[in-house]
Design an enzyme around this catalytic site. Structure first.
Site, PDB file in Angstrom:
ATOM      1  N   ASP A 184     -12.604  13.502   6.200  1.00 26.16           N
ATOM      2  CA  ASP A 184     -11.948  12.314   6.736  1.00 26.16           C
ATOM      3  C   ASP A 184     -11.971  12.431   8.258  1.00 26.16           C
ATOM      4  O   ASP A 184     -11.426  13.393   8.813  1.00 26.16           O
ATOM      5  CB  ASP A 184     -10.497  12.351   6.225  1.00 26.16           C
ATOM      6  N   ASP A 236     -11.801   6.820   9.111  1.00 26.70           N
ATOM      7  CA  ASP A 236     -10.440   6.299   9.003  1.00 26.70           C
ATOM      8  C   ASP A 236     -10.251   5.065   9.881  1.00 26.70           C
ATOM      9  O   ASP A 236     -10.621   5.079  11.064  1.00 26.70           O
ATOM     10  CB  ASP A 236      -9.457   7.389   9.444  1.00 26.70           C
ATOM     11  N   HIS A 265      -3.449   8.292  -0.471  1.00 25.36           N
ATOM     12  CA  HIS A 265      -2.303   8.880   0.219  1.00 25.36           C
ATOM     13  C   HIS A 265      -1.465   7.840   0.975  1.00 25.36           C
ATOM     14  O   HIS A 265      -0.441   8.190   1.548  1.00 25.36           O
ATOM     15  CB  HIS A 265      -2.816   9.938   1.199  1.00 25.36           C
ATOM     16  N   ASP A 266      -1.918   6.594   1.014  1.00 24.66           N
ATOM     17  CA  ASP A 266      -1.152   5.535   1.679  1.00 24.66           C
ATOM     18  C   ASP A 266      -0.428   4.649   0.671  1.00 24.66           C
ATOM     19  O   ASP A 266       0.093   3.586   1.033  1.00 24.66           O
ATOM     20  CB  ASP A 266      -2.082   4.637   2.509  1.00 24.66           C
ATOM     21  N   GLU A 320     -12.916   2.979   5.882  1.00 25.65           N
ATOM     22  CA  GLU A 320     -11.674   2.439   5.351  1.00 25.65           C
ATOM     23  C   GLU A 320     -11.531   1.026   5.872  1.00 25.65           C
ATOM     24  O   GLU A 320     -11.568   0.805   7.085  1.00 25.65           O
ATOM     25  CB  GLU A 320     -10.495   3.289   5.811  1.00 25.65           C
TER      26      GLU A 320
HETATM   27  O1  TEU Z   1      -4.758   4.002   7.347  1.00 25.36           O
HETATM   28  C1  TEU Z   1      -5.064   2.815   8.030  1.00 25.36           C
HETATM   29  C2  TEU Z   1      -4.333   1.655   7.479  1.00 25.36           C
HETATM   30  O2  TEU Z   1      -4.789   0.535   7.508  1.00 25.36           O
HETATM   31  C3  TEU Z   1      -2.939   1.989   7.103  1.00 25.36           C
HETATM   32  O3  TEU Z   1      -2.229   1.626   8.218  1.00 25.36           O
HETATM   33  C4  TEU Z   1      -2.270   1.400   5.966  1.00 25.36           C
HETATM   34  O4  TEU Z   1      -2.221   0.006   6.053  1.00 25.36           O
HETATM   35  C5  TEU Z   1      -0.889   1.992   6.042  1.00 25.36           C
HETATM   36  O5  TEU Z   1      -1.047   3.379   5.849  1.00 25.36           O
HETATM   37  C6  TEU Z   1       0.081   1.467   5.062  1.00 25.36           C
HETATM   38  O6  TEU Z   1       1.340   2.015   5.363  1.00 25.36           O
HETATM   39  C7  TEU Z   1      -5.323   5.160   7.819  1.00 25.36           C
HETATM   40  C8  TEU Z   1      -4.870   6.352   6.999  1.00 25.36           C
HETATM   41  O7  TEU Z   1      -5.304   6.194   5.672  1.00 25.36           O
HETATM   42  C9  TEU Z   1      -3.394   6.508   7.120  1.00 25.36           C
HETATM   43  O8  TEU Z   1      -2.913   7.566   6.349  1.00 25.36           O
HETATM   44  C10 TEU Z   1      -3.071   6.743   8.565  1.00 25.36           C
HETATM   45  O9  TEU Z   1      -1.684   6.789   8.733  1.00 25.36           O
HETATM   46  C11 TEU Z   1      -3.650   5.648   9.460  1.00 25.36           C
HETATM   47  O10 TEU Z   1      -5.014   5.382   9.175  1.00 25.36           O
HETATM   48  C12 TEU Z   1      -3.617   6.092  10.907  1.00 25.36           C
HETATM   49  O11 TEU Z   1      -4.543   7.104  11.085  1.00 25.36           O
END
Ligand code: TEU
Length: 591
Positions: free
Chosen positions: A143, A245, A366-367, A299
C-alpha cells in the site's frame, strides 16, 4: 447542463457496451466479428491475467499477530502465521502501510518511505516476509500512500522551513498575504478545514486528511521522480503489486478556486480525478509499472464509469484495476439501503466493465465496519450463515475479490460504548468537533457502533486464550469479547465452519474460470430478498442464489431448468434443489 451532457454520454457508453455485450453473447467477438461462438468465452488469452484470477487477502498488520508482546501486530507475527495464510488458498496478500510513521492515521502518514515502522519490525523482517510468501507462491501487494506524506517526513520539514527551500514545492502552500485561501473541507481535521496556518513562513498548507498528513504537490516533476524511485526500491525487492492510496485526489487545480457551498457532500466530484491525474498515471506507468509484471490498483474510481474506465482501460496504460465506493457506501445502516438497490449498483458496474477494463469486488476493508455486521446479520443465530452467504457473493462475482482478514472467521463489529475505547482519528476527531459544536454525542456513539473503522480493526481472533492469542501484552485496541467462541482454532476443527467455507469457496473459484471471467446476468432483479445471477463461459453455466434475509423465501429464476442442476457449494447441510431458500442460504449450482 454539464450533468445532462455526462448523463447522455453515460447512456451512449452503456448502449455501446450493451450492443457489444449482446454481440459477444450472441457469438460475435468485438475483435473478430466473423468468429462464431454460441457462448461467451475469454476473447483472447492476453486478456487473462494473474491479477484477474487472484483472490487478494488483506492483512491489517497492526492487528494480525503480535510477536513481541507490545500489543501491536508486527511482521514477525505475520511470518509466524504464513502457513495459516497459505491454508486459505489465496493468491496475494495486500498489506496496509508498514513504513516508518508517527501513526497519526495508523501508518497512512508516512515519514520515511524506505524503512519499516519500528512497531512492525525491520527491513530484514520485511525481506523474510516476502521470501516466506514467495516460497508459498503468494504474491505481495504493498500500500503506497503518496497523495500525502507525514508532516514528520524530511521533505515536509524542509518544505516548511522557508519559502525558498528546494522542497517548498513538494507540498501545496498558500502565502498568507494573499488572504485566506478558499475553503477546503478535510476528512479528518477537527475543524473540517484542510488549510493549516503555519506561522513559521506565514503560510497555509493543504491537508485533505489530518493536519499531520500534508498533501504532496504532484505538479512538481521532482516530487514525481522521487515517488517513482520509491516505487522502484520496493519493486526491485520483488513485491508484486502496488495499491495507490487515495490517489484519485492527487491532482488538484492549484489555483484553488472557491467551490460551491455544500460541495463536501459530493467530495469525489470536486476532489477526485483532477486535471492532470491521467498524465501522472501514464508517466508512472511509463517510468515504473511497464517495467515489471505487477498488479496496480488505485483506491477510488472517480464519480462515473467514464472516470473509472479511463483509469483501467488497458489501451491507456495507466492501472490494472480500480475500486469504486458506490457499493461499499450503500450499507445496511443507511436508511435507504435495500437489496434491489444493492443489486442494481453491482449489476450496473459489472455491465460497464463487461468488455473492457477490470474492477475489484470487496465487501469490507480497514475503512469499513465488518462485512457480516454491514451486509449480513451478526446476531449469533445468523452470523455464520450470513458470513458464508456474503463470502459466496464476494467470490462469485466478476472482478478481483479483496477479502479482509478476520472475515474468514465471521468476525463482527465490536460496537464500543465509550469513546475512550476508540483509536481511529476519523472517529475521535469527529467526536471532538461534535462536542465543541454541542452535538448529540450519544447518538454519535450509536452510529459509530455501526460505522466506525475501528470495528474492522480489532485483533484477529486466533484462539480462546487471553487476548484471543493475538498478543501476550495489552492489545492496542480491545479484542472483540466474542473471541471465546469465534476464533480460528475452533473453526479449524469444524468442517462446516465459516473458515472452512471460505477455503472451499476460494477453491471453487480457483478451479472454475467461469467464476472469474464468465458473463454475469442478473435474475429476478426486483426480488427484495434474493440476489440471483448466472455466470457463463465456454459452455459452462453456474447459477448463484443468495438469500440476503433472515427469513425463508423464494426466487424466480425465469424458468431455468434445475432438474439436472448439480450443487457445487451451499452453506446449509441440506439444500433442496428448488426455488426455495432458507434464511441467508447461499447455493451455487452448475446447470
Ligand atoms: O482512504 C481514503 C478515503 O477515501 C477514506 O477517506 C475513506 O473515505 C475514509 O477512510 C472513510 O472514513 C485511504 C485509506 O484507505 C484510509 O485508511 C486512510 O485513512 C486515508 O486514505 C488517508 O490516507
Amino acid at each position: 447542463m454539464r450533468r445532462l451532457e455526462s448523463f447522455k454520454k453515460l447512456n451512449m457508453i452503456k448502449k455501446i457496451l450493451g450492443v457489444a455485450l449482446a454481440l459477444s453473447v450472441m457469438g460475435f467477438s468485438c475483435k473478430s466479428p466473423g468468429k462464431k461462438q454460441t457462448r461467451p468465452t475469454v476473447e483472447n488469452s492476453s486478456d487473462q491475467k494473474w491479477w484477474k484470477e487472484a483472490v487478494v487477502y488483506q492483512v491489517y498488520p497492526r492487528s494480525f499477530k503480535d510477536s513481541d508482546g507490545d500489543g501491536v501486530g508486527d511482521l514477525k507475527g505475520i511470518i509466524s502465521k504464513l502457513d495459516y495464510i497459505k491454508s486459505l488458498g489465496i493468491d496475494a496478500v495486500w498489506l496496509n502501510p508498514i513504513y516508518t510513521s508517527p501513526n497519526d492515521d495508523n501508518g497512512y502518514d508516512i515519514s520515511d518511505y524506505r524503512s519499516i515502522m519500528k512497531d512492525f519490525g525491520t527491513i530484514e523482517d520485511f525481506d523474510a516476509l516476502l521470501k516466506g510468501l514467495h516460497e508459498r507462491k503468494i504474491k505481495l501487494v504493498m500500500d503506497l500512500v503518496v497523495n500525502h506524506s507525514s508532516d514528520e517526513h524530511e521533505w515536509f520539514k524542509q518544505s516548511r522551513s522557508s519559502r525558498t527551500s528546494p522542497y517548498r514545492n513538494y507540498y501545496h502552500w498558500w502565502n498568507a498575504e494573499r488572504g485566506k485561501p478558499a475553503y477546503r473541507w478535510s476528512f479528518f481535521d477537527i475543524n473540517s478545514d484542510a488549510w493549516k496556518y503555519d506561522s513559521l513562513t506565514n503560510s497555509y498548507y493543504l491537508h485533505y486528511f489530518s493536519r499531520k498528513q500534508p498533501d504532496l504537490n504532484w505538479e512538481n516533476p521532482q516530487l514525481r521522480k522521487e515517488v517513482y524511485e520509491i516505487m522502484k526500491f520496493w519493486l526491485n525487492k520483488g513485491i508484486d503489486g502496488i495499491r495507490l492510496d487515495a490517489f484519485q485526489l492527487a491532482s488538484k487545480d492549484t489555483s484553488f478556486p472557491p467551490l460551491p457551498a455544500g460541495y463536501e457532500n459530493n467530495i469525489i466530484k470536486y476532489y477526485g480525478m483532477g486535471p492532470h491525474l491521467h498524465d501522472y498515471l501514464q508517466e508512472m506507468n511509463r517510468e515504473v509499472f511497464s517495467k515489471y509484471d505487477i498488479m496496480t490498483v488505485a483506491e477510488g474510481a472517480g464519480s462515473s464509469f467514464e472516470d473509472a474506465h479511463a483509469l483501467v482501460d488497458p489501451d491507456r496504460n495507466e492501472l490494472n484495476m480500480a475500486y469504486h465506493f458506490e457499493g461499499i457506501d450503500f450499507g445496511n445502516f443507511r436508511p435507504d439501503y435495500n437489496l434491489v438497490g444493492f443489486k442494481e449498483i453491482y449489476s450496473r458496474w459489472d455491465s460497464a466493465f463487461a468488455i473492457k477494463g477490470w474492477l475489484s469486488i470487496f465487501l469490507a476493508n480497514h475503512d469499513q465496519p465488518r462485512m457480516v455486521s454491514h451486509w449480513g446479520n451478526d446476531d449469533s443465530l445468523f452470523r455464520e450463515a450470513s458470513s458464508k452467504m456474503l463470502t459466496t457473493f464476494a467470490l462469485s462475482m466478476r472482478g478481483t475479490p479483496y477479502y479482509y482478514y478476520g472475515d474468514e472467521l465471521g468476525m463482527s463489529n465490536i460496537k464500543f460504548d465509550n469513546i475512550e475505547d476508540y483509536r481511529d482519528i476519523a472517529t475521535l476527531n469527529k467526536y471532538k468537533k461534535l462536542k465543541s459544536d454541542g452535538g448529540d454525542l450519544d447518538k454519535y456513539i450509536e452510529t459509530q457502533k455501526r460505522a466506525s473503522r475501528d470495528n474492522g480493526r480489532t485483533p484477529l481472533q486466533w484462539d480462546d486464550s487471553p487476548n484471543a492469542g493475538f498478543t501476550s501484552g495489552k492489545p492496542w485496541i480491545k479484542v472483540n469479547p466474542n473471541f471465546t467462541t469465534v476464533n480460528a482454532a475452533a473453526q479449524e476443527k469444524d468442517s462446516n465452519s465459516v473458515l472452512n467455507y471460505f477455503r472451499k469457496m476460494v477453491k471453487l473459484r480457483r478451479e472454475n474460470e467461469v467464476l472469474v471471467y464468465g458473463l454475469y446476468t442478473l435474475l429476478d432483479k426486483d426480488n427484495p430478498d434474493v440476489y440471483a445471477y448466472t455466470r457463463e463461459l465456454n459452455g459452462k453455466k453456474f447459477l448463484v442464489l443468495l438469500n440476503f434475509k433472515s427469513k425463508a423465501t423464494t426466487v424466480d429464476t425465469g424458468g431455468i431448468d434445475l432438474s439436472k442442476a448439480k450443487i457445487l457449494i451451499s452453506n446449509y447441510a441440506s439444500t433442496s434443489v428448488d426455488n426455495k431458500l432458507q434464511p441467508y442460504e447461499a447455493v451455487i449450482y452448475e446447470l
